[in-house]
Scaffold this motif. Structure first.
Motif, PDB file in Angstrom:
ATOM      1  N   LEU A 193     -31.802 -24.438  44.990  1.00 61.97           N
ATOM      2  CA  LEU A 193     -32.478 -25.698  44.199  1.00 61.97           C
ATOM      3  C   LEU A 193     -33.314 -25.253  43.378  1.00 61.97           C
ATOM      4  CD1 LEU A 193     -32.103 -27.764  47.794  1.00 61.97           C
ATOM      5  CD2 LEU A 193     -30.662 -27.352  45.885  1.00 61.97           C
ATOM      6  N   ARG A 194     -33.042 -25.219  42.461  1.00 63.36           N
ATOM      7  CA  ARG A 194     -34.395 -25.479  41.393  1.00 63.36           C
ATOM      8  C   ARG A 194     -34.567 -27.145  40.873  1.00 63.36           C
ATOM      9  NH1 ARG A 194     -34.554 -19.844  38.912  1.00 63.36           N
ATOM     10  NH2 ARG A 194     -36.879 -20.791  38.806  1.00 63.36           N
ATOM     11  N   PHE A 195     -36.050 -26.696  41.123  1.00 60.86           N
ATOM     12  CA  PHE A 195     -36.980 -28.124  40.696  1.00 60.86           C
ATOM     13  C   PHE A 195     -37.660 -28.089  39.789  1.00 60.86           C
ATOM     14  CE2 PHE A 195     -38.149 -26.289  44.905  1.00 60.86           C
ATOM     15  CZ  PHE A 195     -39.968 -26.532  44.177  1.00 60.86           C
ATOM     16  N   ASP A 196     -38.383 -28.787  39.098  1.00 64.09           N
ATOM     17  CA  ASP A 196     -39.540 -28.837  37.322  1.00 64.09           C
ATOM     18  C   ASP A 196     -40.686 -28.754  38.387  1.00 64.09           C
ATOM     19  OD1 ASP A 196     -40.704 -29.797  35.240  1.00 64.09           O
ATOM     20  OD2 ASP A 196     -39.212 -30.674  34.552  1.00 64.09           O
ATOM     21  N   PRO A 222     -40.316 -19.766  29.504  1.00 59.11           N
ATOM     22  CA  PRO A 222     -39.302 -20.156  29.273  1.00 59.11           C
ATOM     23  C   PRO A 222     -38.271 -19.987  30.154  1.00 59.11           C
ATOM     24  CG  PRO A 222     -39.347 -19.068  27.899  1.00 59.11           C
ATOM     25  CD  PRO A 222     -40.357 -18.831  28.574  1.00 59.11           C
ATOM     26  N   VAL A 223     -37.470 -21.470  30.560  1.00 61.93           N
ATOM     27  CA  VAL A 223     -36.253 -20.598  31.472  1.00 61.93           C
ATOM     28  C   VAL A 223     -35.322 -20.318  30.540  1.00 61.93           C
ATOM     29  CG1 VAL A 223     -34.041 -22.559  32.032  1.00 61.93           C
ATOM     30  CG2 VAL A 223     -36.401 -23.115  31.755  1.00 61.93           C
ATOM     31  N   PRO A 224     -34.982 -19.431  31.074  1.00 66.30           N
ATOM     32  CA  PRO A 224     -33.786 -18.342  30.319  1.00 66.30           C
ATOM     33  C   PRO A 224     -32.218 -19.008  29.491  1.00 66.30           C
ATOM     34  CG  PRO A 224     -34.593 -17.321  31.815  1.00 66.30           C
ATOM     35  CD  PRO A 224     -34.851 -18.395  31.984  1.00 66.30           C
ATOM     36  N   ASP A 225     -31.424 -18.430  28.918  1.00 66.32           N
ATOM     37  CA  ASP A 225     -30.305 -18.476  28.795  1.00 66.32           C
ATOM     38  C   ASP A 225     -29.169 -18.659  29.970  1.00 66.32           C
ATOM     39  OD1 ASP A 225     -31.102 -19.639  26.079  1.00 66.32           O
ATOM     40  OD2 ASP A 225     -31.028 -18.443  25.165  1.00 66.32           O
ATOM     41  N   LYS A 226     -29.398 -17.598  30.549  1.00 62.58           N
ATOM     42  CA  LYS A 226     -28.678 -17.632  31.957  1.00 62.58           C
ATOM     43  C   LYS A 226     -29.320 -17.435  32.816  1.00 62.58           C
ATOM     44  CE  LYS A 226     -24.334 -15.393  32.811  1.00 62.58           C
ATOM     45  NZ  LYS A 226     -22.979 -13.961  32.399  1.00 62.58           N
ATOM     46  N   MET A 227     -29.105 -18.257  33.502  1.00 61.52           N
ATOM     47  CA  MET A 227     -30.093 -18.087  34.801  1.00 61.52           C
ATOM     48  C   MET A 227     -29.017 -17.283  36.242  1.00 61.52           C
ATOM     49  SD  MET A 227     -32.609 -19.190  34.541  1.00 61.52           S
ATOM     50  CE  MET A 227     -33.425 -19.794  36.380  1.00 61.52           C
ATOM     51  N   ILE A 228     -29.678 -16.151  36.131  1.00 56.84           N
ATOM     52  CA  ILE A 228     -28.673 -15.247  38.088  1.00 56.84           C
ATOM     53  C   ILE A 228     -29.278 -16.048  38.779  1.00 56.84           C
ATOM     54  CG2 ILE A 228     -28.998 -12.344  39.040  1.00 56.84           C
ATOM     55  CD1 ILE A 228     -30.572 -11.784  36.725  1.00 56.84           C
ATOM     56  N   GLY A 229     -27.316 -16.354  39.289  1.00 57.22           N
ATOM     57  CA  GLY A 229     -27.058 -16.716  40.482  1.00 57.22           C
ATOM     58  C   GLY A 229     -26.397 -17.989  40.621  1.00 57.22           C
ATOM     59  N   ASP A 230     -26.375 -18.305  41.823  1.00 55.73           N
ATOM     60  CA  ASP A 230     -25.282 -19.727  41.795  1.00 55.73           C
ATOM     61  C   ASP A 230     -26.351 -20.645  42.401  1.00 55.73           C
ATOM     62  OD1 ASP A 230     -23.406 -20.984  44.471  1.00 55.73           O
ATOM     63  OD2 ASP A 230     -23.805 -22.118  42.461  1.00 55.73           O
ATOM     64  N   ILE A 231     -26.966 -21.093  41.327  1.00 62.82           N
ATOM     65  CA  ILE A 231     -28.200 -21.971  41.364  1.00 62.82           C
ATOM     66  C   ILE A 231     -27.520 -23.194  40.736  1.00 62.82           C
ATOM     67  CG2 ILE A 231     -30.252 -22.327  40.211  1.00 62.82           C
ATOM     68  CD1 ILE A 231     -30.498 -19.167  40.021  1.00 62.82           C
ATOM     69  N   CYS A 232     -28.334 -23.731  41.536  1.00 63.60           N
ATOM     70  CA  CYS A 232     -27.771 -25.913  41.941  1.00 63.60           C
ATOM     71  C   CYS A 232     -29.565 -26.256  40.988  1.00 63.60           C
ATOM     72  CB  CYS A 232     -27.713 -26.532  42.324  1.00 63.60           C
ATOM     73  SG  CYS A 232     -25.982 -26.424  43.520  1.00 63.60           S
ATOM     74  N   TYR A 233     -29.628 -27.200  39.838  1.00 62.46           N
ATOM     75  CA  TYR A 233     -30.598 -27.852  39.638  1.00 62.46           C
ATOM     76  C   TYR A 233     -31.010 -29.011  40.441  1.00 62.46           C
ATOM     77  CZ  TYR A 233     -30.726 -24.714  36.180  1.00 62.46           C
ATOM     78  OH  TYR A 233     -31.298 -23.502  35.361  1.00 62.46           O
ATOM     79  N   ALA A 234     -32.172 -29.320  40.798  1.00 68.38           N
ATOM     80  CA  ALA A 234     -31.942 -30.877  41.486  1.00 68.38           C
ATOM     81  C   ALA A 234     -33.230 -31.372  40.859  1.00 68.38           C
ATOM     82  CB  ALA A 234     -32.445 -30.389  43.530  1.00 68.38           C
TER      83      ALA A 234
END
Length: 234
Positions: A193-196, A222-234
């Motif tokens: 889970l990625r969170f700001d 900065p946030v890369p154009d493509k994040m590695i892995g199975d990532i959800c944004y919360a």
């Protein structure tokens, strides 16, 4: 049971608490911290919360350095651990000294291993998204959670799932996005889970004071154009 996992807060109490609140809101019943409560942002705030709340925590390499002291002035300009070493006190010293280097248990979905670094070097080993995994020897069917590199990913090798949960307080792949993991130990499902953390980090920097320019630069990545892995944004 639902488990929530965090790692590498590095003094960023506000981002750490944001991660804890997120995991609890999503149903985590048992919380784990995989090490490095201290370093980079000065202060004992995260370490004290771990002790007060009796969260299941591991020893990180920055806790090892904090106990040992002896860091060169050049390195400590970044780490900011030597003033903390001098002010540590016996209660904090005992808490850190008692932290285990790993935790493991048999979950309904299979064996689970928690380390700060890697299965072969639990405190200091580095496992990156592109690290060769065949040299590790956990039992097939195991789920291994790690931190230390501040870069989250999920990968599988030889029937073992490796999950690096990144950093909640000082992410190195995208400086504005902390990371936490939610783990269902019955089904084996894992969410990263990625969170700001931008507002949390600003509050932490105001509380802690100046940090080394190299640390400030990490927060500004900065946030890369493509994040590695199975990532959800919360």
């Amino acid at each position: 049971m639902m488990h929530g996992l965090l790692s590498d807060a590095h003094g960023n109490l506000e981002a750490f608490q944001q991660g804890v609140n997120l995991l609890r809101r999503l149903g985590a019943e048992r919380l784990h911290f995989l090490g490095d409560a201290v370093g980079y942002l000065p202060g004992f705030a995260v370490l004290d919360v771990l002790a007060e709340e009796n969260m299941e925590s591991l020893l990180g390499n920055h806790e090892v350095m904090l106990l040992a002291g002896g860091i060169t002035a050049q390195r400590d300009a970044v780490y900011q651990l030597m003033p903390m070493h001098q002010a540590l006190g016996e209660a904090r010293r005992q808490f850190i000294a008692a932290l285990p280097t790993q935790r493991q248990w048999q979950a309904p979905c299979g064996p689970v291993l928690l380390v700060h670094g890697s299965p072969s070097a639990p405190t200091h080993g580095y496992v990156y998204p592109d690290t060769e995994l065949d040299g590790f020897t956990p039992a097939a069917g195991s789920v291994v959670f790690m931190g230390h590199t501040h870069r989250p990913f999920q990968r599988e090798a030889a029937g073992v799932r490796y999950i690096n949960i990144g950093s909640c307080g000082l992410p190195r792949d995208a400086g504005s996005l902390g990371c936490a993991a939610l783990f269902d130990d019955v089904t084996g499902a894992v969410q990263l889970l990625r969170f700001d953390i931008r507002n949390a980090t600003q509050a932490a920097l105001q509380r802690c004071g100046a940090v080394h320019p190299a640390v400030q630069a990490v927060f500004e990545r900065p946030v890369p154009d493509k994040m590695i892995g199975d990532i959800c944004y919360a």
